[in-house]
Design a protein around this motif. Structure first.
Motif, PDB file in Angstrom:
ATOM      1  N   ARG A  27    -126.976  49.376  11.460  1.00 34.63           N
ATOM      2  CA  ARG A  27    -127.877  48.566  12.265  1.00 34.63           C
ATOM      3  C   ARG A  27    -126.861  47.571  12.823  1.00 34.63           C
ATOM      4  NH1 ARG A  27    -130.784  45.688   9.401  1.00 34.63           N
ATOM      5  NH2 ARG A  27    -131.046  46.795   7.638  1.00 34.63           N
ATOM      6  N   GLU A  28    -125.944  47.139  11.892  1.00 37.09           N
ATOM      7  CA  GLU A  28    -124.735  46.264  12.397  1.00 37.09           C
ATOM      8  C   GLU A  28    -123.951  46.766  13.543  1.00 37.09           C
ATOM      9  OE1 GLU A  28    -122.763  44.441   9.094  1.00 37.09           O
ATOM     10  OE2 GLU A  28    -124.442  43.495   8.537  1.00 37.09           O
ATOM     11  N   ALA A  29    -123.740  47.964  13.256  1.00 34.98           N
ATOM     12  CA  ALA A  29    -122.932  48.882  13.984  1.00 34.98           C
ATOM     13  C   ALA A  29    -123.388  49.075  15.388  1.00 34.98           C
ATOM     14  CB  ALA A  29    -122.229  49.983  13.535  1.00 34.98           C
ATOM     15  N   LEU A  30    -124.682  49.337  15.318  1.00 35.95           N
ATOM     16  CA  LEU A  30    -125.783  49.646  16.500  1.00 35.95           C
ATOM     17  C   LEU A  30    -125.848  48.524  17.445  1.00 35.95           C
ATOM     18  CD1 LEU A  30    -127.533  51.314  18.296  1.00 35.95           C
ATOM     19  CD2 LEU A  30    -129.456  50.677  16.790  1.00 35.95           C
ATOM     20  N   ALA A  31    -125.843  47.074  16.873  1.00 36.87           N
ATOM     21  CA  ALA A  31    -126.035  45.951  17.412  1.00 36.87           C
ATOM     22  C   ALA A  31    -124.728  45.593  18.251  1.00 36.87           C
ATOM     23  CB  ALA A  31    -126.435  44.646  16.541  1.00 36.87           C
ATOM     24  N   ARG A  32    -123.614  45.937  17.476  1.00 34.03           N
ATOM     25  CA  ARG A  32    -122.038  45.709  18.240  1.00 34.03           C
ATOM     26  C   ARG A  32    -122.252  46.711  19.399  1.00 34.03           C
ATOM     27  NH1 ARG A  32    -120.304  45.513  12.785  1.00 34.03           N
ATOM     28  NH2 ARG A  32    -119.768  47.602  12.839  1.00 34.03           N
ATOM     29  N   GLN A  33    -122.605  48.061  19.182  1.00 36.06           N
ATOM     30  CA  GLN A  33    -122.552  48.865  20.378  1.00 36.06           C
ATOM     31  C   GLN A  33    -123.262  48.332  21.468  1.00 36.06           C
ATOM     32  OE1 GLN A  33    -120.289  51.560  20.725  1.00 36.06           O
ATOM     33  NE2 GLN A  33    -121.033  51.184  22.924  1.00 36.06           N
ATOM     34  N   LEU A  34    -124.523  47.989  21.277  1.00 33.71           N
ATOM     35  CA  LEU A  34    -125.396  47.605  22.393  1.00 33.71           C
ATOM     36  C   LEU A  34    -124.812  46.330  23.076  1.00 33.71           C
ATOM     37  CD1 LEU A  34    -128.654  48.008  20.437  1.00 33.71           C
ATOM     38  CD2 LEU A  34    -128.102  49.348  22.205  1.00 33.71           C
ATOM     39  N   ILE A  35    -124.222  45.424  22.357  1.00 42.09           N
ATOM     40  CA  ILE A  35    -123.702  44.200  23.014  1.00 42.09           C
ATOM     41  C   ILE A  35    -122.309  44.564  23.689  1.00 42.09           C
ATOM     42  CG2 ILE A  35    -122.195  42.141  22.279  1.00 42.09           C
ATOM     43  CD1 ILE A  35    -124.290  41.792  19.997  1.00 42.09           C
ATOM     44  N   ALA A  36    -121.778  45.541  23.278  1.00 46.62           N
ATOM     45  CA  ALA A  36    -120.344  46.017  23.912  1.00 46.62           C
ATOM     46  C   ALA A  36    -120.818  46.927  25.104  1.00 46.62           C
ATOM     47  CB  ALA A  36    -119.284  46.892  23.107  1.00 46.62           C
ATOM     48  N   ASP A  37    -121.951  47.594  25.338  1.00 44.26           N
ATOM     49  CA  ASP A  37    -122.396  48.111  26.375  1.00 44.26           C
ATOM     50  C   ASP A  37    -122.833  47.114  27.387  1.00 44.26           C
ATOM     51  OD1 ASP A  37    -121.904  50.667  25.183  1.00 44.26           O
ATOM     52  OD2 ASP A  37    -124.088  50.877  24.600  1.00 44.26           O
ATOM     53  N   GLU A  38    -123.261  46.050  26.806  1.00 47.47           N
ATOM     54  CA  GLU A  38    -123.748  45.204  28.055  1.00 47.47           C
ATOM     55  C   GLU A  38    -122.490  44.169  28.620  1.00 47.47           C
ATOM     56  OE1 GLU A  38    -127.078  44.287  29.142  1.00 47.47           O
ATOM     57  OE2 GLU A  38    -127.063  46.235  28.404  1.00 47.47           O
ATOM     58  N   GLU A  39    -121.608  44.102  27.711  1.00 45.10           N
ATOM     59  CA  GLU A  39    -120.349  43.493  28.107  1.00 45.10           C
ATOM     60  C   GLU A  39    -119.622  44.130  29.115  1.00 45.10           C
ATOM     61  OE1 GLU A  39    -118.349  42.543  24.329  1.00 45.10           O
ATOM     62  OE2 GLU A  39    -119.134  40.530  24.278  1.00 45.10           O
ATOM     63  N   ASN A  40    -119.534  45.734  28.806  1.00 41.20           N
ATOM     64  CA  ASN A  40    -118.933  46.436  30.016  1.00 41.20           C
ATOM     65  C   ASN A  40    -119.645  46.549  31.148  1.00 41.20           C
ATOM     66  OD1 ASN A  40    -116.835  47.058  27.858  1.00 41.20           O
ATOM     67  ND2 ASN A  40    -118.065  48.865  26.881  1.00 41.20           N
ATOM     68  N   ARG A  41    -120.783  46.616  30.802  1.00 40.07           N
ATOM     69  CA  ARG A  41    -121.742  46.314  32.448  1.00 40.07           C
ATOM     70  C   ARG A  41    -121.354  45.074  33.219  1.00 40.07           C
ATOM     71  NH1 ARG A  41    -126.548  44.345  34.039  1.00 40.07           N
ATOM     72  NH2 ARG A  41    -127.564  45.375  35.741  1.00 40.07           N
ATOM     73  N   TYR A  42    -121.535  44.131  32.598  1.00 44.97           N
ATOM     74  CA  TYR A  42    -120.904  42.891  33.375  1.00 44.97           C
ATOM     75  C   TYR A  42    -119.733  42.946  33.764  1.00 44.97           C
ATOM     76  CZ  TYR A  42    -125.740  41.266  31.366  1.00 44.97           C
ATOM     77  OH  TYR A  42    -127.080  41.272  31.401  1.00 44.97           O
ATOM     78  N   ALA A  43    -118.900  43.575  32.955  1.00 43.07           N
ATOM     79  CA  ALA A  43    -117.297  43.602  33.487  1.00 43.07           C
ATOM     80  C   ALA A  43    -117.053  44.330  34.530  1.00 43.07           C
ATOM     81  CB  ALA A  43    -116.440  44.069  32.290  1.00 43.07           C
ATOM     82  N   LYS A  44    -117.832  45.350  34.621  1.00 46.73           N
ATOM     83  CA  LYS A  44    -117.860  46.326  35.825  1.00 46.73           C
ATOM     84  C   LYS A  44    -118.320  45.699  37.293  1.00 46.73           C
ATOM     85  CE  LYS A  44    -118.213  50.763  33.409  1.00 46.73           C
ATOM     86  NZ  LYS A  44    -118.910  52.045  33.210  1.00 46.73           N
TER      87      LYS A  44
END
Length: 207
Positions: free
Chosen positions: A99-116
């Motif tokens: 679950r911690e890994a999933l949370a990190r992945q979900l947060i990273a996906d959002e960061e990548n979206r905003y960075a784009k």
């Protein structure tokens, strides 16, 4: 030999004038589109962001997974924030590390979206003034030659192109810089709130 080199440089420089103007026009069009997109983003998403993250964290304390879903659905979060939180809540049967890994992945996906999203205006903010400077300098060569020959019409046309391209480059760069700054402020707030909610959900799931 030196005259040949100079002629080559002059031809290369002159041939870049039209492509530079075309690129500046494209940058202006993209900038106008970005102005519309940030207004649309504010109307469709930003204005819907209501409530306090602190209050939301308090509301999540001691709740079951089903109750958490209700709290998240009623919270003043963005749709994507709610979707990410729901994905984590729905995986309550996973192990703590997963679950911690999933949370990190979900947060990273959002960061990548905003960075784009911000990358476009960041690039324009940097390159538009450069192309504006190129558009300024390129016509000055023929303009100076026209001045030496007493051709004031060619000189005035060259100066007009130089001023227009400078203004176009600076306006595109300045507007894009402002848009990037506003969006980065918004997205930093979004990510901080999402990380806090994710951490709260993880702690409640471990209890």
């Amino acid at each position: 030999m030196s005259d040949i080199v100079k002629d080559i440089l002059r031809v290369v420089s002159s041939s870049l004038q039209i492509p530079t103007i075309i690129i500046l026009i494209i940058l202006i069009i993209i900038t106008i589109f970005m102005i519309g997109s940030i207004i649309a983003e504010f109307i469709s998403e930003r204005r819907l962001l209501k409530g306090s993250i602190t209050t939301l964290v308090d509301d999540l304390q001691g709740k079951s997974m089903e109750e958490m879903r209700g709290v998240i659905n009623q919270a003043g979060l963005l749709r994507r924030q709610k979707a990410a939180a729901m994905q984590l809540i729905d995986r309550s049967d996973y192990t703590s590390s997963t679950r911690e890994a999933l949370a990190r992945q979900l947060i990273a996906d959002e960061e990548n979206r905003y960075a784009k999203i911000t990358r476009v205006t960041d690039i324009i903010a940097r390159v538009a003034p450069m192309f504006g400077l190129m558009g300024t300098l390129i016509p000055l060569g023929p303009g100076l030659i026209a001045l030496a020959q007493g051709d004031t019409k060619t000189l005035s046309d060259s100066l007009l192109i130089a001023f227009d391209t400078t203004v176009a480059g600076l306006i595109s760069g300045a507007i894009s810089f402002v848009i990037s700054g506003i969006r980065k402020g918004w997205y930093e707030q979004y990510m901080t709130g999402l990380e806090t909610v994710m951490e709260t959900i993880l702690e409640e799931q471990d209890r």
